[in-house]
Write an enzyme that holds these catalytic residues in place. Structure first.
Site: not given
Ligand code: DON
Length: 305
Positions: A61, A240, A64, A258, A188
């Protein structure tokens, strides 16, 4: 600075309470949780590193921030037709708020918001064209042509990303997403699968520490006001439903992923990347957050100072 980082690695980096590695993307489940790296890139061009700062990890993320910057470059304020700019107070993959708010994501950093930003970048182009644009932007800001996607991670998420698929279809039903859902998700998943190390990531964030201009290369990336706005979104939404706690404890704009990475910006001082794969209950790097709290305590870099 080197002493501070060595101390952080020796204390926080060796903690036995390391959180849990993300396992909903199978390819990430196998990452060794014992790793810990940190890098500080200062606005006067110095680079300080400690621990596993050269080990590549999945930025997830954190990407982003980069996709938002690309979208702002293409569409300017038009971006705010796709996403809002309010903290969500919900988990990163939540679908609840979307229904209440007619399919428009609260901000560009929750999954729904970043998926909508992928749609904005696509604008009838093919995913590979949008991805080439995002990757070349990341290589440009990090001044490093070796940065690549980790195709295994992207494929792993493509195979297991039903929840993101649900978010995308839901937004398509409201007309927020206009390109084919498969194209949007392909874009994405791949930008989330960019692999970087702490040194590359810290360098990539420098333009946000320098009011939109990379203070080392002298190249302007975005205007000063846009850099401030991106930083404000990172502060309010970058962790978040843990964003309030991060602002309270660390006091810097930050964006987590993540994969266990966090990019934090100390405006006028430095760009900081920290990586420790174990996550806390809301999906942010457990030791990464602690390391940043300690770093700010020692440097006085809180934006509230
Ligand atoms: O969409 C997802 O679940 C992952 N590609 C990214 C989520 C993420 O990194 C949330 N961050 N803490």
């Amino acid at each position: 600075m080197q002493e501070i980082l060595d101390d952080i690695v020796a204390t926080i980096g060796s903690s036995t309470e390391r959180g849990r590695v993300a396992d909903y993307i199978p390819e990430l489940a196998g990452v060794n949780p014992q790793q810990f790296g940190i890098c500080v890139a200062t606005v006067d061009g110095q680079l300080f590193s400690a621990g596993h700062s050269q080990q590549l990890f999945s930025i997830q993320s954190i990407s982003k921030v980069f996709s938002l910057t690309v979208a702002l470059g293409k569409l300017g304020d038009g971006v705010w037709k796709w996403v809002g700019r309010e903290p969500s107070g919900d988990p990163f993959n939540s679908i609840v708020q979307l229904e209440h708010e007619h399919g428009k994501p609260r901000n560009p950093f929750i999954n729904a918001g970043a998926i909508a930003i992928s749609d904005a970048i696509l604008m009838k182009h093919l995913p590979r064209e949008a991805l080439a644009e995002i990757l070349s932007f990341v290589r440009f800001i990090a001044d490093d042509e070796s940065i690549c996607f980790d195709d295994k991670v992207a494929k792993s998420e493509l195979e297991t990303g039903e929840r993101n698929r649900a978010l995308a279809h839901f937004m398509a039903a409201y007309g927020i997403i206009k390109n084919p859902v498969d194209y949007v998700l392909g874009t994405y998943f791949h930008h989330c699968a960019i692999a970087m190390n702490c040194q590359q990531l810290a360098r990539a964030g420098l333009f946000l520490a320098g009011d939109g201009r990379n203070p080392v290369t002298g190249v302007r990336v975005v205007s000063a006001s846009r850099a401030r706005r991106i930083n404000s979104l990172m502060l309010m939404c970058g962790h978040y439903d843990g964003s309030g706690e991060f602002a309270f404890r660390v006091g810097l704009p930050g964006k987590s992923g993540v994969g266990g990475g966090i990019l934090a910006i100390a405006p006028g001082h430095a760009s900081i990347a920290v990586w420790s794969p174990g996550l806390d209950d809301v999906g942010n790097s457990k030791l990464g957050s602690q390391a940043l709290e300690r770093l700010v305590m020692k440097t006085g870099w809180s934006i509230f100072a």
